[in-house]
Structure formats: structure tokens, C-alpha cells
Design a protein around this motif. Sequence first.
Motif, PDB file in Angstrom:
ATOM      1  N   LYS A  23       0.857  -1.184   0.000  1.00 52.79           N
ATOM      2  CA  LYS A  23       0.000   0.000   0.000  1.00 52.79           C
ATOM      3  C   LYS A  23       0.894   1.235   0.000  1.00 52.79           C
ATOM      4  O   LYS A  23       1.774   1.371   0.855  1.00 52.79           O
ATOM      5  CB  LYS A  23      -0.922   0.015   1.221  1.00 52.79           C
ATOM      6  CG  LYS A  23      -1.851   1.235   1.270  1.00 52.79           C
ATOM      7  CD  LYS A  23      -2.724   1.218   2.513  1.00 52.79           C
ATOM      8  CE  LYS A  23      -3.619   2.453   2.551  1.00 52.79           C
ATOM      9  NZ  LYS A  23      -4.450   2.488   3.800  1.00 52.79           N
ATOM     10  N   PHE A  24       0.674   2.128  -0.966  1.00 56.21           N
ATOM     11  CA  PHE A  24       1.478   3.334  -1.084  1.00 56.21           C
ATOM     12  C   PHE A  24       0.573   4.550  -1.264  1.00 56.21           C
ATOM     13  O   PHE A  24      -0.483   4.468  -1.885  1.00 56.21           O
ATOM     14  CB  PHE A  24       2.432   3.233  -2.274  1.00 56.21           C
ATOM     15  CG  PHE A  24       3.523   2.204  -2.098  1.00 56.21           C
ATOM     16  CD1 PHE A  24       4.739   2.557  -1.557  1.00 56.21           C
ATOM     17  CD2 PHE A  24       3.307   0.881  -2.452  1.00 56.21           C
ATOM     18  CE1 PHE A  24       5.738   1.615  -1.377  1.00 56.21           C
ATOM     19  CE2 PHE A  24       4.301  -0.071  -2.284  1.00 56.21           C
ATOM     20  CZ  PHE A  24       5.514   0.297  -1.738  1.00 56.21           C
ATOM     21  N   ARG A  25       1.021   5.674  -0.723  1.00 59.22           N
ATOM     22  CA  ARG A  25       0.326   6.955  -0.879  1.00 59.22           C
ATOM     23  C   ARG A  25       1.194   7.892  -1.709  1.00 59.22           C
ATOM     24  O   ARG A  25       2.340   8.181  -1.356  1.00 59.22           O
ATOM     25  CB  ARG A  25       0.041   7.571   0.494  1.00 59.22           C
ATOM     26  CG  ARG A  25      -0.530   8.993   0.449  1.00 59.22           C
ATOM     27  CD  ARG A  25      -0.865   9.492   1.847  1.00 59.22           C
ATOM     28  NE  ARG A  25       0.281   9.421   2.733  1.00 59.22           N
ATOM     29  CZ  ARG A  25       1.233  10.364   2.828  1.00 59.22           C
ATOM     30  NH1 ARG A  25       1.166  11.454   2.057  1.00 59.22           N
ATOM     31  NH2 ARG A  25       2.233  10.228   3.682  1.00 59.22           N
ATOM     32  N   ALA A  26       0.668   8.366  -2.830  1.00 61.37           N
ATOM     33  CA  ALA A  26       1.438   9.190  -3.755  1.00 61.37           C
ATOM     34  C   ALA A  26       1.424  10.650  -3.332  1.00 61.37           C
ATOM     35  O   ALA A  26       0.378  11.200  -2.973  1.00 61.37           O
ATOM     36  CB  ALA A  26       0.888   9.055  -5.166  1.00 61.37           C
ATOM     37  N   GLU A  27       2.601  11.285  -3.385  1.00 59.49           N
ATOM     38  CA  GLU A  27       2.721  12.717  -3.138  1.00 59.49           C
ATOM     39  C   GLU A  27       3.588  13.331  -4.244  1.00 59.49           C
ATOM     40  O   GLU A  27       4.768  13.021  -4.370  1.00 59.49           O
ATOM     41  CB  GLU A  27       3.356  13.009  -1.777  1.00 59.49           C
ATOM     42  CG  GLU A  27       3.510  14.505  -1.502  1.00 59.49           C
ATOM     43  CD  GLU A  27       4.260  14.810  -0.218  1.00 59.49           C
ATOM     44  OE1 GLU A  27       4.474  16.002   0.070  1.00 59.49           O
ATOM     45  OE2 GLU A  27       4.645  13.861   0.498  1.00 59.49           O
ATOM     46  N   ASN A  28       2.992  14.198  -5.019  1.00 66.04           N
ATOM     47  CA  ASN A  28       3.713  14.874  -6.097  1.00 66.04           C
ATOM     48  C   ASN A  28       4.487  16.040  -5.492  1.00 66.04           C
ATOM     49  O   ASN A  28       3.898  16.961  -4.928  1.00 66.04           O
ATOM     50  CB  ASN A  28       2.724  15.378  -7.152  1.00 66.04           C
ATOM     51  CG  ASN A  28       3.403  15.855  -8.415  1.00 66.04           C
ATOM     52  OD1 ASN A  28       4.564  16.282  -8.396  1.00 66.04           O
ATOM     53  ND2 ASN A  28       2.687  15.803  -9.527  1.00 66.04           N
ATOM     54  N   PHE A  62      16.063  18.192  -3.917  1.00 67.55           N
ATOM     55  CA  PHE A  62      14.891  18.486  -3.096  1.00 67.55           C
ATOM     56  C   PHE A  62      15.241  18.154  -1.654  1.00 67.55           C
ATOM     57  O   PHE A  62      15.591  17.017  -1.330  1.00 67.55           O
ATOM     58  CB  PHE A  62      13.683  17.681  -3.569  1.00 67.55           C
ATOM     59  CG  PHE A  62      13.194  18.071  -4.937  1.00 67.55           C
ATOM     60  CD1 PHE A  62      12.111  18.916  -5.078  1.00 67.55           C
ATOM     61  CD2 PHE A  62      13.845  17.613  -6.085  1.00 67.55           C
ATOM     62  CE1 PHE A  62      11.658  19.276  -6.345  1.00 67.55           C
ATOM     63  CE2 PHE A  62      13.409  17.976  -7.345  1.00 67.55           C
ATOM     64  CZ  PHE A  62      12.309  18.816  -7.479  1.00 67.55           C
ATOM     65  N   GLN A  63      15.150  19.153  -0.795  1.00 64.95           N
ATOM     66  CA  GLN A  63      15.603  19.050   0.585  1.00 64.95           C
ATOM     67  C   GLN A  63      14.557  18.358   1.446  1.00 64.95           C
ATOM     68  O   GLN A  63      13.395  18.779   1.513  1.00 64.95           O
ATOM     69  CB  GLN A  63      15.899  20.449   1.130  1.00 64.95           C
ATOM     70  CG  GLN A  63      16.604  20.486   2.464  1.00 64.95           C
ATOM     71  CD  GLN A  63      17.049  21.891   2.818  1.00 64.95           C
ATOM     72  OE1 GLN A  63      16.587  22.864   2.237  1.00 64.95           O
ATOM     73  NE2 GLN A  63      17.950  22.003   3.775  1.00 64.95           N
ATOM     74  N   ASN A  64      14.973  17.274   2.096  1.00 70.06           N
ATOM     75  CA  ASN A  64      14.078  16.507   2.959  1.00 70.06           C
ATOM     76  C   ASN A  64      13.703  17.352   4.171  1.00 70.06           C
ATOM     77  O   ASN A  64      14.566  17.734   4.963  1.00 70.06           O
ATOM     78  CB  ASN A  64      14.777  15.223   3.401  1.00 70.06           C
ATOM     79  CG  ASN A  64      13.858  14.246   4.081  1.00 70.06           C
ATOM     80  OD1 ASN A  64      12.887  14.625   4.732  1.00 70.06           O
ATOM     81  ND2 ASN A  64      14.158  12.965   3.966  1.00 70.06           N
ATOM     82  N   PRO A  65      12.405  17.649   4.350  1.00 72.27           N
ATOM     83  CA  PRO A  65      11.992  18.509   5.467  1.00 72.27           C
ATOM     84  C   PRO A  65      11.862  17.768   6.786  1.00 72.27           C
ATOM     85  O   PRO A  65      11.653  18.395   7.833  1.00 72.27           O
ATOM     86  CB  PRO A  65      10.635  19.026   5.004  1.00 72.27           C
ATOM     87  CG  PRO A  65      10.085  17.901   4.187  1.00 72.27           C
ATOM     88  CD  PRO A  65      11.275  17.273   3.491  1.00 72.27           C
ATOM     89  N   PRO A  77       2.255  23.287   5.654  1.00 72.03           N
ATOM     90  CA  PRO A  77       2.515  22.134   4.785  1.00 72.03           C
ATOM     91  C   PRO A  77       3.981  21.728   4.848  1.00 72.03           C
ATOM     92  O   PRO A  77       4.868  22.547   5.027  1.00 72.03           O
ATOM     93  CB  PRO A  77       2.135  22.658   3.397  1.00 72.03           C
ATOM     94  CG  PRO A  77       2.301  24.144   3.494  1.00 72.03           C
ATOM     95  CD  PRO A  77       1.933  24.503   4.908  1.00 72.03           C
ATOM     96  N   VAL A  78       4.216  20.420   4.712  1.00 67.02           N
ATOM     97  CA  VAL A  78       5.587  19.906   4.664  1.00 67.02           C
ATOM     98  C   VAL A  78       6.050  20.009   3.209  1.00 67.02           C
ATOM     99  O   VAL A  78       5.489  19.362   2.335  1.00 67.02           O
ATOM    100  CB  VAL A  78       5.647  18.449   5.157  1.00 67.02           C
ATOM    101  CG1 VAL A  78       7.047  17.899   5.026  1.00 67.02           C
ATOM    102  CG2 VAL A  78       5.178  18.372   6.614  1.00 67.02           C
ATOM    103  N   VAL A  79       7.052  20.846   2.966  1.00 66.40           N
ATOM    104  CA  VAL A  79       7.482  21.152   1.603  1.00 66.40           C
ATOM    105  C   VAL A  79       8.891  20.631   1.366  1.00 66.40           C
ATOM    106  O   VAL A  79       9.789  20.854   2.183  1.00 66.40           O
ATOM    107  CB  VAL A  79       7.445  22.677   1.346  1.00 66.40           C
ATOM    108  CG1 VAL A  79       7.949  22.987  -0.060  1.00 66.40           C
ATOM    109  CG2 VAL A  79       6.043  23.222   1.554  1.00 66.40           C
ATOM    110  N   TRP A  80       9.075  19.948   0.247  1.00 63.86           N
ATOM    111  CA  TRP A  80      10.400  19.536  -0.203  1.00 63.86           C
ATOM    112  C   TRP A  80      10.968  20.677  -1.051  1.00 63.86           C
ATOM    113  O   TRP A  80      10.704  20.774  -2.241  1.00 63.86           O
ATOM    114  CB  TRP A  80      10.310  18.245  -1.019  1.00 63.86           C
ATOM    115  CG  TRP A  80      10.042  17.039  -0.175  1.00 63.86           C
ATOM    116  CD1 TRP A  80       8.875  16.713   0.455  1.00 63.86           C
ATOM    117  CD2 TRP A  80      10.974  16.001   0.132  1.00 63.86           C
ATOM    118  NE1 TRP A  80       9.014  15.532   1.138  1.00 63.86           N
ATOM    119  CE2 TRP A  80      10.291  15.068   0.962  1.00 63.86           C
ATOM    120  CE3 TRP A  80      12.295  15.753  -0.201  1.00 63.86           C
ATOM    121  CZ2 TRP A  80      10.898  13.925   1.455  1.00 63.86           C
ATOM    122  CZ3 TRP A  80      12.912  14.606   0.280  1.00 63.86           C
ATOM    123  CH2 TRP A  80      12.222  13.704   1.104  1.00 63.86           C
TER     124      TRP A  80
END
Length: 409
Positions: A23-28, A62-65, A77-80
Motif C-alpha cells: 500500500k502506497f500513498r502518492a505525493e507529487n 529536493f531538501q528533505n523537510p 505544509p511539509v514542503v520539499w
Amino acid sequence: MKLLPLLAVMATAAVVAAPPEPKFRAENIGRVDIGYGVAIADVDGDKRPDILLADKKQFVWFQNPGQPPPGAQTFAPVVWHRHLLAENLTEKDNVCIAAQDIDGDGKCEVAVGAEWNPGDTEKSGAVFYLIAPEDRTKKWEAVKFPSVEPTTHRMRWLRLDEKEWGLVVVPLHGRGNKNGQGAGVKTLLYRKPADPRGEWKSELLDESLHASHNLELGRNDGAKPAAAKLAIGGREGVVHIRKKGEGWDRAEIVKNDGTPEGSLGVGELRGGRHGSAREYLATIEPMHGNTLAIYTLQGAPGGRPIRKVLTDQLNEGHALATGDLIGIKGSQIVVGFRGNPGKPRPIGLRLWTPLDEDGNQWRESVIDDENMACEDLVLADLDDDKDLDIVAAGRASKNLVIYWNETAK
């Protein structure tokens, strides 16, 4: 006494229960132009894996928040955040990126490939080493290698011993090739000089393949790295290369035998393990092909790998990764295909799971069947929850997506 056999059967049944459904949740997290290559490494030294991308004209990260702690009340929001490494290094497109902490300071070093023109087997191709500024969110300095092979296509950092890493660069074609005919692809290993602006000396690893599309590094599971080893896939199959003394040993693993029942060449390749710890090689065949196959490398009669086709229904298979995503103590296979409009299964991201320890039976699961025309993908634990997530870049779909692993273990 009669209960004992029944209890034994029940115990065995419990052990071989079906593995959990993924099971995976997609985040663009961003838009891409092409998304040629994706890498994972800690860029800024905060002990979090960041995402690096080779796109059409830019190399970015893309910086891991980090993730908010469980139960935290947060409305932001958690932003990369996206940062530029380099851009417009050559007239033609960028094509590949390699990132690895090679000096042990907790921050990765980065090399990139550009001037992508597969039709020009004489003058195309460029390799750069990027020198980081003090503030790694700013643009990096690009140092161009003065001498490279044409059609630069793939690269990886390879650990040579406990102190040294080398940069392996694999072109697509041999110099001067026409329609895949002519000189073999020269796979080169570059060694980093004390001053990275100085001469990057190279040595030849292999030139036995044509149309060489990707490579895989050997697994070193011990505390100390074993002899450096890698495998390269191409039109002729797969060649395995291993460091031996001052030179390199080479052996053919997979052979293109020209028959429908066998390999017709290898585009992508990744190593995995059956639950019994036997190693296998997963491949997409041929280059940009429709077939996903595995080759079990140990215990094969006559010393030849045992080939098993898992599907022949991919559409432009172009991305491959292996790892334990669902917690079954063995490798699953993640496959991305970028597709052609109007054909069945035009794009997709799928996961194949072995249903027994020897890899005789496999289950296919859909991760994304609509939104990912996959050009490249990698696996990494991005949120420190002890399981592997998927990062995929889509060519026609123009997206960079994290598929967060929410499989019930």
C-alpha cells in the motif's frame, strides 16, 4: 499421537502465509521536464536522505523537510524545497547524476552527465564533477572532464576499497558506431584527484557490449567492503566485472542467444535476493523492452543462471529497483514503464512479490496505473520509519512523485 501431524501442518501453513499487499500513498513534490535520472543522498548533512534529479537542462535537489512527530499539531505544509545545483552546462540535454558521500563527512559528492545525443557517436557526451559551495542550497561549481567517451548515459559511484571511491561512467554506444555496429561501449572508471579541479584519470573496465543501457553495483554485505564489483547490461546480455589485484575479471552472466525463449539483450538490471538468501538478477529486456525476467545465480545446473519471465506486458520498460518494501526478508521488484499512447497498459508503476522462498511464484501489484510515465525510480527510507519508499520521475507525465510506503507489516 494423531494430533502431531495436524499441528505440524498448521504450523507450516502459518509460516507460508501470503505476504501483505503493498500500500502506497502518492505525493507529487515537483514538476519535471523529462526526469532523466533520480538519486538519493544526504546533500546538506542533516542525516536525512534528499532527492537529486537530472532534468532536461537543470540538475536540482529536493531538501528533505523531515516529518512532524506523531500527534504533533501543525498547520504548515511539509514542503520539499527545490534547490539548483547547476544548469545549462551543455547545449544538449542533461542525462544522468550520481551522488554519494565518498569522503565520510556526512555530505554527498555529486557527478553529472550531459550533452545527451544518442545519434552522435563521435562528439556528444560530457561529464562534470560538481564542487559544493559552503551553503549547499546555492549553485555549485561545475568541473568538466576534458576527455570522455561519446553518448554519456549512466554513472554510479563505486566503492573500490575502505578509503577510495571511483566514478563509473557507461556510454550508450561505442565511439563511431552506426546502428549499434562497430566499436564496443567503453565503460570507464574515473579516480578523484586530490584537487577535484585537476586531472581525473580513468581506466577501462569493459568494452564487450553494444547499446549498453544501465549498470548495477555488487552487494557488499560485510562490515568491510569486499572486492569492488558491478554488472553492466547491453545488447549482448550482462557482463559481471570484479576487481582482482591490479586488474579486473570479467564473466558473462546473461547471453543474448537470439531466440524468443531467451534474452534479446538487457536494458535495466538490479540485483535481489530470494528468501533463502540466493541471489538473483532482475532485468528489463530488451532495451526499452516489454519483458521483466529474473536470473537465479546460485544453484543453477551447469553454472548457468535459471531464467524466469515474470511478465512480457511492459510498455517501454525503463526503470527498475529491488528491495524489501513489505517486510518479508527477501527482495521485491519495482518496475516503471513510460509507455506509448494508445497501447495497452500505456504507463505504470508495478511491484512484483515472490510468494515462495525460491522465487517460483510471484504476485503482481499495481502501485500507479494512471499518473506515472516512469523514466527512472529509486528506493529509500525517506521518513525514517524503517521501510522503503519509492521516488519516481515521469517523462510524459512531467512529475516527481514520492510513493510513501503504508504497507501493513
